[in-house]
Motif scaffolding. Structure first.
Motif, PDB file in Angstrom:
ATOM      1  N   GLU A  73       0.828  -1.202   0.000  1.00 22.24           N
ATOM      2  CA  GLU A  73       0.000   0.000   0.000  1.00 22.24           C
ATOM      3  C   GLU A  73       0.868   1.260   0.000  1.00 22.24           C
ATOM      4  N   LEU A  74       1.923   1.258   0.795  1.00 21.66           N
ATOM      5  CA  LEU A  74       2.823   2.413   0.827  1.00 21.66           C
ATOM      6  C   LEU A  74       3.491   2.620  -0.530  1.00 21.66           C
ATOM      7  N   GLU A  75       3.906   1.517  -1.138  1.00 18.31           N
ATOM      8  CA  GLU A  75       4.517   1.594  -2.465  1.00 18.31           C
ATOM      9  C   GLU A  75       3.540   2.181  -3.476  1.00 18.31           C
ATOM     10  N   GLU A  76       2.335   1.642  -3.502  1.00 22.43           N
ATOM     11  CA  GLU A  76       1.333   2.080  -4.485  1.00 22.43           C
ATOM     12  C   GLU A  76       0.880   3.515  -4.259  1.00 22.43           C
ATOM     13  N   SER A  77       0.835   3.958  -3.025  1.00 20.26           N
ATOM     14  CA  SER A  77       0.313   5.297  -2.744  1.00 20.26           C
ATOM     15  C   SER A  77       1.383   6.379  -2.807  1.00 20.26           C
ATOM     16  N   SER A  78       2.641   5.997  -2.933  1.00 16.08           N
ATOM     17  CA  SER A  78       3.724   6.982  -3.034  1.00 16.08           C
ATOM     18  C   SER A  78       3.889   7.427  -4.474  1.00 16.08           C
ATOM     19  N   SER A  79       4.197   8.705  -4.649  1.00 20.28           N
ATOM     20  CA  SER A  79       4.342   9.227  -6.009  1.00 20.28           C
ATOM     21  C   SER A  79       5.793   9.301  -6.459  1.00 20.28           C
ATOM     22  N   GLU A  80       6.736   9.293  -5.537  1.00 22.00           N
ATOM     23  CA  GLU A  80       8.158   9.378  -5.870  1.00 22.00           C
ATOM     24  C   GLU A  80       8.716   7.987  -6.168  1.00 22.00           C
ATOM     25  N   GLU A  81       9.413   7.860  -7.280  1.00 22.53           N
ATOM     26  CA  GLU A  81       9.952   6.566  -7.695  1.00 22.53           C
ATOM     27  C   GLU A  81      10.917   5.994  -6.662  1.00 22.53           C
ATOM     28  N   GLU A  82      11.778   6.841  -6.111  1.00 23.89           N
ATOM     29  CA  GLU A  82      12.752   6.370  -5.127  1.00 23.89           C
ATOM     30  C   GLU A  82      12.053   5.792  -3.897  1.00 23.89           C
ATOM     31  N   LEU A  83      10.986   6.427  -3.504  1.00 23.22           N
ATOM     32  CA  LEU A  83      10.211   5.955  -2.361  1.00 23.22           C
ATOM     33  C   LEU A  83       9.496   4.641  -2.694  1.00 23.22           C
ATOM     34  N   GLN A  84       8.926   4.565  -3.874  1.00 29.63           N
ATOM     35  CA  GLN A  84       8.261   3.330  -4.314  1.00 29.63           C
ATOM     36  C   GLN A  84       9.248   2.165  -4.318  1.00 29.63           C
ATOM     37  N   GLU A  85      10.430   2.400  -4.862  1.00 27.68           N
ATOM     38  CA  GLU A  85      11.447   1.349  -4.916  1.00 27.68           C
ATOM     39  C   GLU A  85      11.878   0.924  -3.525  1.00 27.68           C
ATOM     40  N   GLY A  86      12.015   1.892  -2.623  1.00 25.75           N
ATOM     41  CA  GLY A  86      12.405   1.573  -1.254  1.00 25.75           C
ATOM     42  C   GLY A  86      11.384   0.693  -0.557  1.00 25.75           C
ATOM     43  N   PHE A  87      10.097   1.027  -0.719  1.00 21.96           N
ATOM     44  CA  PHE A  87       9.058   0.205  -0.101  1.00 21.96           C
ATOM     45  C   PHE A  87       8.994  -1.178  -0.748  1.00 21.96           C
ATOM     46  N   ALA A  88       9.200  -1.261  -2.061  1.00 14.86           N
ATOM     47  CA  ALA A  88       9.197  -2.560  -2.745  1.00 14.86           C
ATOM     48  C   ALA A  88      10.353  -3.435  -2.248  1.00 14.86           C
ATOM     49  N   GLU A  89      11.529  -2.839  -2.119  1.00 14.31           N
ATOM     50  CA  GLU A  89      12.688  -3.591  -1.624  1.00 14.31           C
ATOM     51  C   GLU A  89      12.456  -4.060  -0.194  1.00 14.31           C
ATOM     52  N   HIS A  90      11.877  -3.172   0.623  1.00 13.36           N
ATOM     53  CA  HIS A  90      11.656  -3.566   2.014  1.00 13.36           C
ATOM     54  C   HIS A  90      10.570  -4.640   2.113  1.00 13.36           C
ATOM     55  N   SER A 110      -2.404  15.809  -0.706  1.00 14.93           N
ATOM     56  CA  SER A 110      -1.631  15.974  -1.936  1.00 14.93           C
ATOM     57  C   SER A 110      -0.612  14.847  -2.029  1.00 14.93           C
ATOM     58  N   ASP A 111      -0.078  14.635  -3.233  1.00 15.55           N
ATOM     59  CA  ASP A 111       0.942  13.589  -3.411  1.00 15.55           C
ATOM     60  C   ASP A 111       2.129  13.820  -2.485  1.00 15.55           C
ATOM     61  N   GLY A 112       2.560  15.062  -2.383  1.00 16.15           N
ATOM     62  CA  GLY A 112       3.715  15.364  -1.532  1.00 16.15           C
ATOM     63  C   GLY A 112       3.434  15.080  -0.070  1.00 16.15           C
ATOM     64  N   ALA A 113       2.247  15.480   0.400  1.00 20.95           N
ATOM     65  CA  ALA A 113       1.894  15.221   1.799  1.00 20.95           C
ATOM     66  C   ALA A 113       1.807  13.719   2.063  1.00 20.95           C
ATOM     67  N   LEU A 114       1.247  12.984   1.124  1.00 28.64           N
ATOM     68  CA  LEU A 114       1.134  11.537   1.302  1.00 28.64           C
ATOM     69  C   LEU A 114       2.510  10.876   1.284  1.00 28.64           C
ATOM     70  N   ASP A 115       3.390  11.324   0.411  1.00 23.47           N
ATOM     71  CA  ASP A 115       4.746  10.773   0.386  1.00 23.47           C
ATOM     72  C   ASP A 115       5.437  10.982   1.730  1.00 23.47           C
ATOM     73  N   ARG A 116       5.312  12.192   2.282  1.00 21.89           N
ATOM     74  CA  ARG A 116       5.981  12.477   3.553  1.00 21.89           C
ATOM     75  C   ARG A 116       5.347  11.675   4.680  1.00 21.89           C
ATOM     76  N   PHE A 117       4.020  11.543   4.644  1.00 19.54           N
ATOM     77  CA  PHE A 117       3.338  10.733   5.646  1.00 19.54           C
ATOM     78  C   PHE A 117       3.788   9.278   5.548  1.00 19.54           C
ATOM     79  N   ASN A 118       3.951   8.769   4.323  1.00 23.67           N
ATOM     80  CA  ASN A 118       4.391   7.391   4.127  1.00 23.67           C
ATOM     81  C   ASN A 118       5.788   7.163   4.693  1.00 23.67           C
ATOM     82  N   ILE A 119       6.656   8.142   4.529  1.00 20.50           N
ATOM     83  CA  ILE A 119       8.002   8.032   5.111  1.00 20.50           C
ATOM     84  C   ILE A 119       7.885   7.913   6.627  1.00 20.50           C
ATOM     85  N   ALA A 120       7.080   8.774   7.231  1.00 19.26           N
ATOM     86  CA  ALA A 120       6.909   8.742   8.681  1.00 19.26           C
ATOM     87  C   ALA A 120       6.275   7.430   9.137  1.00 19.26           C
ATOM     88  N   ALA A 121       5.296   6.945   8.382  1.00 15.43           N
ATOM     89  CA  ALA A 121       4.651   5.677   8.725  1.00 15.43           C
ATOM     90  C   ALA A 121       5.671   4.536   8.684  1.00 15.43           C
TER      91      ALA A 121
END
Length: 163
Positions: free
Chosen positions: A30-47, A93-104
């Motif tokens: 869910e974190l991967e799919e809801s993130s808009s930044e590629e680097e963040l998506q890749e990080g969640f996929a790897e984890h 917003s995408d940016g707010a969700l990305d930052r929230f996902n990092i914190a989560a």
């Protein structure tokens, strides 16, 4: 389950972390799919791949203590997942969700580190050297993931939230 000794306490903790890792497999997707930044998506996929390995290693620990793998629901994990779902419902917003996902992600890593940090010395005390090594390995990988998320958080462009 009645907790009468260290082994019972250990198995109870093992069941909770087993549940945690299994639930986080879905949450990481869910974190991967809801993130808009590629680097963040890749990080969640790897984890997520790493988390699958953690589940498999925990099954080895159950085997080492002569128990069938069994998950015990963990309300802490359920609370973190619920908090994410509630945030998503606010249509950030995408940016707010990305930052929230990092914190989560950081919150869940801290929790997992605490779980493994408690289980490892119990395994040592019980003479379960192989189990202690496996738990320690999972903990180190969780710490590495936390470090990666912390770096992403420090480098986050908060201007993306305003956009």
């Amino acid at each position: 389950m009645t907790i009468e000794n260290t082994e019972d306490l250990f198995v109870e903790g093992l069941q909770h972390v087993y549940y945690t890792e299994q639930r986080l497999l879905d949450a990481l997707s869910e974190l991967e799919e809801s993130s808009s930044e590629e680097e963040l998506q890749e990080g969640f996929a790897e984890h997520r791949e790493e988390t699958q390995q953690h589940v498999e290693r925990l099954e080895e620990v159950f085997e080492a203590v002569g128990r069938e793998p069994e998950a015990a629901e963990d309300p802490v994990v359920e609370g973190m997942i619920e908090a994410h779902e509630e945030f998503v419902e606010k249509e950030p917003s995408d940016g707010a969700l990305d930052r929230f996902n990092i914190a989560a992600g950081q919150k869940s890593e801290h929790y997992e580190i605490a779980c493994y940090g408690n289980l490892t010395p119990m395994a040592d005390q019980l003479g379960l050297d192989e189990a202690a090594d496996i738990l320690e390995r999972n903990m180190r990988e969780e710490q590495d993931a936390l470090d990666e998320l912390a770096t992403l958080g420090e480098q986050f462009d908060y201007g993306r939230i305003e956009a």
